[in-house]
Design a protein around this motif. Structure first.
Motif, short mmCIF file in Angstrom:
data_model
loop_
_atom_site.label_atom_id
_atom_site.label_comp_id
_atom_site.label_asym_id
_atom_site.label_seq_id
_atom_site.Cartn_x
_atom_site.Cartn_y
_atom_site.Cartn_z
N PHE A 7 0.82 -1.20 0.00
CA PHE A 7 0.00 0.00 0.00
C PHE A 7 0.85 1.25 0.00
O PHE A 7 2.01 1.22 0.26
CB PHE A 7 -0.87 0.02 1.24
CG PHE A 7 -1.73 -1.18 1.27
CD1 PHE A 7 -1.30 -2.33 1.88
CD2 PHE A 7 -2.94 -1.17 0.65
CE1 PHE A 7 -2.08 -3.45 1.88
CE2 PHE A 7 -3.73 -2.28 0.66
CZ PHE A 7 -3.30 -3.43 1.27
N THR A 8 0.17 2.29 -0.23
CA THR A 8 0.87 3.53 -0.13
C THR A 8 0.30 4.31 0.99
O THR A 8 -0.84 4.16 1.35
CB THR A 8 0.64 4.37 -1.37
OG1 THR A 8 -0.74 4.51 -1.47
CG2 THR A 8 1.18 3.74 -2.55
N GLU A 267 -6.45 1.52 4.25
CA GLU A 267 -6.12 2.92 3.96
C GLU A 267 -6.88 3.88 4.87
O GLU A 267 -6.35 4.92 5.26
CB GLU A 267 -6.40 3.23 2.48
CG GLU A 267 -5.58 2.38 1.50
CD GLU A 267 -4.08 2.52 1.68
OE1 GLU A 267 -3.61 3.60 2.09
OE2 GLU A 267 -3.35 1.54 1.42
N HIS A 270 -4.93 4.32 7.85
CA HIS A 270 -3.91 5.37 7.75
C HIS A 270 -4.52 6.76 7.98
O HIS A 270 -3.91 7.61 8.63
CB HIS A 270 -3.26 5.35 6.37
CG HIS A 270 -2.25 4.26 6.18
ND1 HIS A 270 -1.19 4.05 7.04
CD2 HIS A 270 -2.12 3.31 5.21
CE1 HIS A 270 -0.46 3.02 6.61
NE2 HIS A 270 -1.01 2.56 5.51
N GLU A 287 2.53 0.55 9.26
CA GLU A 287 1.91 -0.32 8.24
C GLU A 287 1.26 -1.54 8.88
O GLU A 287 0.17 -1.96 8.48
CB GLU A 287 2.93 -0.73 7.18
CG GLU A 287 3.26 0.37 6.17
CD GLU A 287 2.03 0.89 5.41
OE1 GLU A 287 0.97 0.25 5.44
OE2 GLU A 287 2.15 1.97 4.80
ZN LIG Z 1 -0.44 1.03 4.36
#
Ligand SMILES: [Zn+2]
Length: 420
Positions: A7-8, A267, A270, A287
């Motif tokens: 993931f970003t 996400e 996050h 993460e």
């Molecule tokens: Zn992530």
């Protein structure tokens, strides 16, 4: 099969914010980041807004020019004379600073237009906007706030909204993804509420792409394949609290369940981090934490980490912790995830929230963990490894090393070609 979805996350440092804003800068008469506090929606007193004049706003318009930006228009009159200056303000999240777009008043002095170009945000983000107008007598007036969406009318999109999420999917992505995403977020609603002290303050948006070409319209070269250590990788998604959402590629080989039940909830995890002190610390810490909010696949991850513990190959959490790169890219996610499972099983359902309350207070992530576990970082790791059933439970002594700083920057995944 090693699932190697990666993931970003996002740069939310002040620097990144400046870069985002400077991305907005080019080609507009003048756009600057509003550094002062957001002005209240309603004036404190009638005299405090509009000066000595009476103001009438007959129209406020927003036009999406996706992918190049958008245009604000206003029609308004002041009893103090012609409007001589007009500035539009906007933002994509109530949690971020406003951006200023200098408008151009019309000849008649009863309206203005402001154009914003080259903006690097996804289609379908929210646009909250308002104007500050000044007339030739020097009276200033701030309008009420208005809300719009940065529409992409250049292709077909699906859209579904709930109290937990607003999901958009490009034509080509299976339509089930909408309801699945709504269901996944509903299923996680109480979990998010219990584990985080600060709510998001907005309904997050998930924008799901069928093609990198579409994504690259606002994020140039995001689909570029990078190679490192013989492993080809590509950005799979981007999450940003300055536009209050996540942009994700859809991968046919995983199906809509994966995006809905794991990617989006991860996400959103996050986004909660950003609202609770930031995606801070070592990569495995934040993460693994976001992975803690995935709905399926948790048993498999835990089994994998227990297997590593049993055969003596479990990497240490010290000195930066497990790898997030190449063939070992899943390690930081899976081991970090297992760590949060351990923390909550050992210290109770409040442990997660308490750690992030301390992070939010600026205590530092290691200090936060040490406070909640009442153990030194190294003893804490030994306890974690023991819980996993490690063949060698004693954590290795930390080796003095240069400070490692992991930007929560985009991470990568092995190349896959989305089904055309
Ligand atoms: Zn992530």
């Amino acid at each position: 099969m090693l699932r190697s979805r990666i993931f970003t996350s996002v740069l939310i440092s002040a620097l990144a914010l400046m870069l985002i804003v400077s991305g907005v800068l080019g080609g507009i008469p003048s756009v600057a980041l509003g550094s002062d506090a957001p002005t209240p929606t309603q004036p404190a007193t009638p005299e405090g807004n509009g000066g000595k004049a009476t103001w009438t706003v007959s129209k406020m318009n927003f036009t999406s020019n996706y992918p190049t930006g958008f245009t604000f228009d206003i029609e308004a009159e002041s009893t103090g004379g012609k409007i001589t200056s007009a500035t539009a303000f906007f933002r994509h999240s109530p949690e971020t600073s406003r951006v200023r777009a200098i408008g151009k008043a019309n000849e008649a002095g009863n309206g203005a237009t402001a154009v914003v170009e080259r903006i690097q945000v996804p289609q379908w983000v929210q646009v909250e906007y308002w104007w500050i107008l000044t007339d030739e007598a020097g009276n200033s007036f701030e309008t009420a706030r208005a809300f719009a969406e940065y529409e992409d009318n250049t292709r077909k999109w699906g859209r579904l909204e709930s109290e937990d999420i607003i999901v958009f999917w490009e034509e080509g992505v299976p339509d089930e993804i909408g309801q699945m995403t709504v269901d996944a977020m509903k299923q996680m609603r109480d979990t998010f509420k219990r584990r985080w002290a600060n709510p998001l303050g907005y309904v997050p948006r998930a924008i799901i792409y069928a093609s990198y070409d579409t994504w690259e319209e606002w994020s140039p070269r995001v689909g570029t394949v990078a190679s490192s250590g013989g492993v080809s990788t590509r950005i799979a998604g981007r999450t940003d609290d300055t536009w209050a959402g996540t942009a994700q590629m859809y991968f046919w080989e995983y199906g809509p369940e994966e995006t809905a039940y794991n990617t989006v909830t991860h996400e959103v995890g996050h986004l909660y981090q950003y609202a609770n002190g930031g995606a801070t610390g070592d990569f495995w810490f934040f993460e693994g934490n976001a992975t803690f909010f995935e709905v399926t696949g948790q048993d498999r991850m835990l089994r994998r980490v227990r297997q590593m513990a049993a055969d003596g190959t479990l990497p240490s959490l010290q000195a930066g912790g497990p790898s997030a790169r190449g063939a070992f890219a899943r390690d930081a996610y899976d081991i970090g995830f297992a760590f949060w499972v351990w923390l909550e099983e050992t210290y109770g359902p409040d442990a997660h929230r308490l750690v992030w309350v301390l992070v939010d207070q600026g205590r530092g992530w290691k200090n936060a963990l040490e406070t909640v576990t009442n153990l030194s970082f190294i003893d804490m790791e030994t306890a974690f490894r023991t819980w996993l059933g490690a063949a060698n439970p004693v954590a290795p002594s930390p080796v003095p090393s240069p400070t490692l700083f992991f930007f929560p920057s985009p991470t990568y995944e092995p190349t896959r070609t989305p089904k055309p």
